[in-house]
Design an enzyme around this catalytic site. Structure first.
Site, PDB file in Angstrom:
ATOM      1  N   GLU A  89       0.816  -1.227   0.000  1.00 47.86           N
ATOM      2  CA  GLU A  89       0.000   0.000   0.000  1.00 47.86           C
ATOM      3  C   GLU A  89       0.846   1.272   0.000  1.00 47.86           C
ATOM      4  OE1 GLU A  89      -2.766  -0.569   3.254  1.00 47.86           O
ATOM      5  OE2 GLU A  89      -3.501  -2.450   2.408  1.00 47.86           O
ATOM      6  N   ASN A 112       2.193  -4.916  -3.267  1.00 43.39           N
ATOM      7  CA  ASN A 112       0.795  -5.296  -3.046  1.00 43.39           C
ATOM      8  C   ASN A 112      -0.032  -4.040  -2.769  1.00 43.39           C
ATOM      9  OD1 ASN A 112      -1.170  -7.444  -2.526  1.00 43.39           O
ATOM     10  ND2 ASN A 112      -1.067  -6.858  -0.353  1.00 43.39           N
ATOM     11  N   GLU A 129      -5.854 -10.813  -1.642  1.00 43.11           N
ATOM     12  CA  GLU A 129      -6.696 -10.643  -0.439  1.00 43.11           C
ATOM     13  C   GLU A 129      -8.175 -10.586  -0.814  1.00 43.11           C
ATOM     14  OE1 GLU A 129      -5.355  -7.347   1.979  1.00 43.11           O
ATOM     15  OE2 GLU A 129      -3.254  -7.722   1.531  1.00 43.11           O
TER      16      GLU A 129
HETATM   17  O1  9MR Z   1      -7.318  -8.648   8.098  1.00 42.49           O
HETATM   18  C1  9MR Z   1      -6.404  -7.847   8.800  1.00 42.49           C
HETATM   19  C2  9MR Z   1      -7.010  -7.452  10.135  1.00 42.49           C
HETATM   20  O2  9MR Z   1      -7.168  -8.573  10.976  1.00 42.49           O
HETATM   21  C3  9MR Z   1      -6.134  -6.414  10.796  1.00 42.49           C
HETATM   22  O3  9MR Z   1      -6.770  -5.948  11.977  1.00 42.49           O
HETATM   23  C4  9MR Z   1      -5.879  -5.271   9.842  1.00 42.49           C
HETATM   24  C5  9MR Z   1      -5.012  -4.244  10.501  1.00 42.49           C
HETATM   25  O4  9MR Z   1      -4.517  -3.301   9.660  1.00 42.49           O
HETATM   26  O5  9MR Z   1      -5.264  -5.757   8.665  1.00 42.49           O
HETATM   27  C6  9MR Z   1      -6.085  -6.625   7.968  1.00 42.49           C
HETATM   28  O6  9MR Z   1      -5.463  -7.055   6.782  1.00 42.49           O
HETATM   29  C7  9MR Z   1      -5.157  -6.054   5.827  1.00 42.49           C
HETATM   30  C8  9MR Z   1      -3.954  -6.489   5.059  1.00 42.49           C
HETATM   31  O7  9MR Z   1      -2.904  -6.758   5.961  1.00 42.49           O
HETATM   32  C9  9MR Z   1      -3.530  -5.458   4.043  1.00 42.49           C
HETATM   33  N1  9MR Z   1      -4.579  -5.127   3.140  1.00 42.49           N
HETATM   34  C10 9MR Z   1      -5.836  -4.797   3.780  1.00 42.49           C
HETATM   35  C11 9MR Z   1      -6.248  -5.867   4.767  1.00 42.49           C
HETATM   36  C12 9MR Z   1      -7.609  -5.541   5.343  1.00 42.49           C
HETATM   37  O8  9MR Z   1      -7.554  -4.373   6.101  1.00 42.49           O
END
Ligand code: 9MR
Length: 554
Positions: free
Chosen positions: A160, A201, A266
């Site tokens: 990101e 990503n 994802e």
């Molecule tokens: O699914 C993840 C969640 O459990 C966490 O609390 C969150 C914290 O930032 O991150 C989520 O996963 C993210 C991923 O690492 C990056 N892309 C977006 C995902 C959804 O927020």
């Protein structure tokens, strides 16, 4: 045994042998888990796993092991888990995932090394020199731990790094180190594991847009500088209320042309809760579309779903009122989206042989010269793949014309011809491509043209009628266009047996039952919105009550 019958047996045997090798998957194979079908297509199908249910819940563990041949740690490999304080590494969660994957013959995608979220505050407060060193050390330690482990095959090196406008995100990384942190991160990862596939990503990059184009340009320029970027991840957090990015496959393909691997990292498809059959069906379509896009692009390695059960998903916490984004419900029952993923991967060995029910008779409203709205009673689909949408056709003899498609039980038809009768019907499709019977026909006629430069309308009013005749007065001719007109031609149709017996304020000719009325010398000029009138009289058979119809103006 005669020669004839023994050769017959040989032929039968040959057919059996050929069938064993050549026929597509049998019905037993068709119900095989997702990973079986994915592997036979040369792709992975994966899920993000959370460590707590993985250690506590048998159903969770069983599905994770059985259905997927790839896993990603949802949180366990992030910086706050692996290096909560400087130099203090904790791999307990990460190892649990990697060990589970090894036991189940799954590959692991490491997520994620450098991100602006879930990074401890000690990192964010460092000076530029110290931050660069901390980043390189973190990558070296985390990637290095699994470098000789065949289960871990790839990494999200940076995550990101762009904002939604396609500018580099002004995160603490960027603000402290400038853009160079990205190339440095990739170089450190390559040094730590020369064999791992290294990815960038991001989200909202599924379609061709400013953000995906920014990543495209960055990847292209990094590779020209020999920065080791091997792969681009498309997160694909989709929502049915925002529509499916129709250029998803095209976007994957343009990245593939840069020489990188692409992957869906994802995937989830959220809905506005609660679920219902229509939303489930639309969601299933999105899942199927994503899998099909990856299948269609050789450089696409596979699809990772961000979780698999609605029991554990980040969506409801982040988007209140939304959720149910995954392919199993909260009780581990498979949803239509599971079937959609399954059937897409199985490629034709569908588990759904049942077409949707026939849609209700459409009803037309808001009819203009070029558009109409149709609504109908929705179909249902019981075969498992879910309702995918509707096709609306115009009945016109040998080859009916597809007027439009809709994922809901209504459509706004546009681009229709003025003053034209349309007979239309609707047909439902399900996720496996089964098609319903045609609905009953709806018939409507578009209004006369107008609206553009020089358009006009004609409206006839019956002023007076008697047993065997009537007078139409006035026929009002209006310039509905945006510029003045210098003449007009009105056509109308007389019912069978009716004959014109007189007219005024127009030059009138008759051909069969069609009457053509052109302006007289004095009433052809009409400014926009201006009107004029003419009239006519008709004789009709005794007792007939019909009158003229089908007025058009040009
Ligand atoms: O699914 C993840 C969640 O459990 C966490 O609390 C969150 C914290 O930032 O991150 C989520 O996963 C993210 C991923 O690492 C990056 N892309 C977006 C995902 C959804 O927020």
């Amino acid at each position: 045994m005669s020669v004839r019958s023994s050769s017959f047996v040989r032929v039968l045997t040959l057919v059996g042998v050929l069938a064993t090798f050549l026929l597509p998957a049998t019905s037993a194979d068709a119900s095989a888990p997702l990973r079986t079908h994915a592997a036979s297509r040369g792709k992975f199908i994966g899920a993000a796993l959370a460590t707590s249910p993985l250690s506590n819940e048998t159903s969770y563990r069983n599905i994770a092991a059985t259905e997927f041949n790839q896993v990603t740690a949802e949180n366990a490999m992030k910086w706050d888990s692996t290096e909560p304080s400087q130099g203090q590494f904790n791999f307990s969660g990460a190892d649990a995932i990697v060990n589970f994957a090894t036991q189940n013959n799954q590959q692991v995608h490491g997520h994620t090394l450098v991100w602006h979220n879930q990074t401890p505050s000690w990192v964010q407060g460092l000076s530029a020199t110290a931050m660069r060193t901390a980043m390189q050390n973190h990558i070296s330690q985390v990637v290095g731990r699994y470098a000789s482990n065949a289960t871990v095959v790839s990494w999200d090196v940076v995550n990101e790094v762009f904002d939604d406008s396609g500018n580099l995100r002004t995160s603490f990384w960027y603000n402290t180190l400038g853009q160079s942190y990205i190339a440095d991160a990739f170089r450190a990862a390559r040094a730590a594991d020369p064999d791992a596939r290294l990815c960038i990503n991001d989200y909202n990059t599924e379609g061709i847009n400013a953000k995906s184009t920014a990543i495209y340009n960055l990847v292209s320029s990094l590779r020209q500088q020999n920065v080791p970027v091997d792969c681009v991840g498309f997160q694909s957090h989709l929502a049915i209320q925002y529509g499916f990015p129709g250029d998803f496959q095209q976007n994957l393909q343009r990245f593939a042309a840069l020489g990188v691997q692409v992957r869906i990292t994802e995937l989830d498809v959220r809905i506005q809760t609660p679920r219902d059959a229509t939303k489930d069906a639309t969601q299933a379509t999105y899942y199927r579309n994503v899998v099909n896009a990856c299948l269609a692009v050789t450089a696409c390695a596979g699809v990772t779903i961000w979780g698999f059960t609605d029991k554990y998903s980040w969506v409801p916490d982040t988007f209140p009122g939304q959720g149910a984004a995954l392919i199993y419900d909260e009780s581990y029952a498979q949803k239509p989206s599971y079937t959609a993923v399954h059937d897409a991967l199985a490629g034709g060995t569908t588990t759904d042989p049942t077409p949707p029910t026939t849609p209700g008779t459409p009803s037309a409203s808001s009819i203009t010269s070029s558009s109409a709205a149709l609504t109908w009673t929705a179909s249902t689909d019981s075969g498992g793949s879910g309702l995918a949408g509707y096709d609306v056709y115009r009945e016109q003899g040998a080859t009916d014309q597809l007027l439009g498609q809709s994922t809901t039980n209504s459509i706004s038809l546009t681009g229709l011809s003025a003053s034209t009768q349309y007979q239309v019907y609707v047909r439902a499709r399900d996720g496996a491509g089964n098609v319903s019977a045609n609905s009953a026909l709806a018939t409507f006629t578009t209004t006369a043209g107008g609206g553009g430069p020089g358009g006009c309308t004609a409206v006839g009013t019956v002023q007076n009628q008697w047993n065997n005749g009537y007078v139409v007065q006035p026929v009002t001719v209006t310039n509905t266009g945006t510029s003045a007109i210098t003449g007009w031609t009105v056509t109308l149709t007389l019912p069978a047996g009716h004959t014109l017996s007189g007219s005024w304020n127009a030059v009138v000719t008759v051909s069969g039952q069609t009457v053509t009325a052109r302006n007289a010398s004095y009433n052809g000029n009409l400014a926009p919105n201006a009107s004029t009138t003419f009239g006519f009289q008709v004789s009709r058979p005794n007792g007939n009550t019909q009158t003229a119809s089908g007025y058009t103006c040009a």
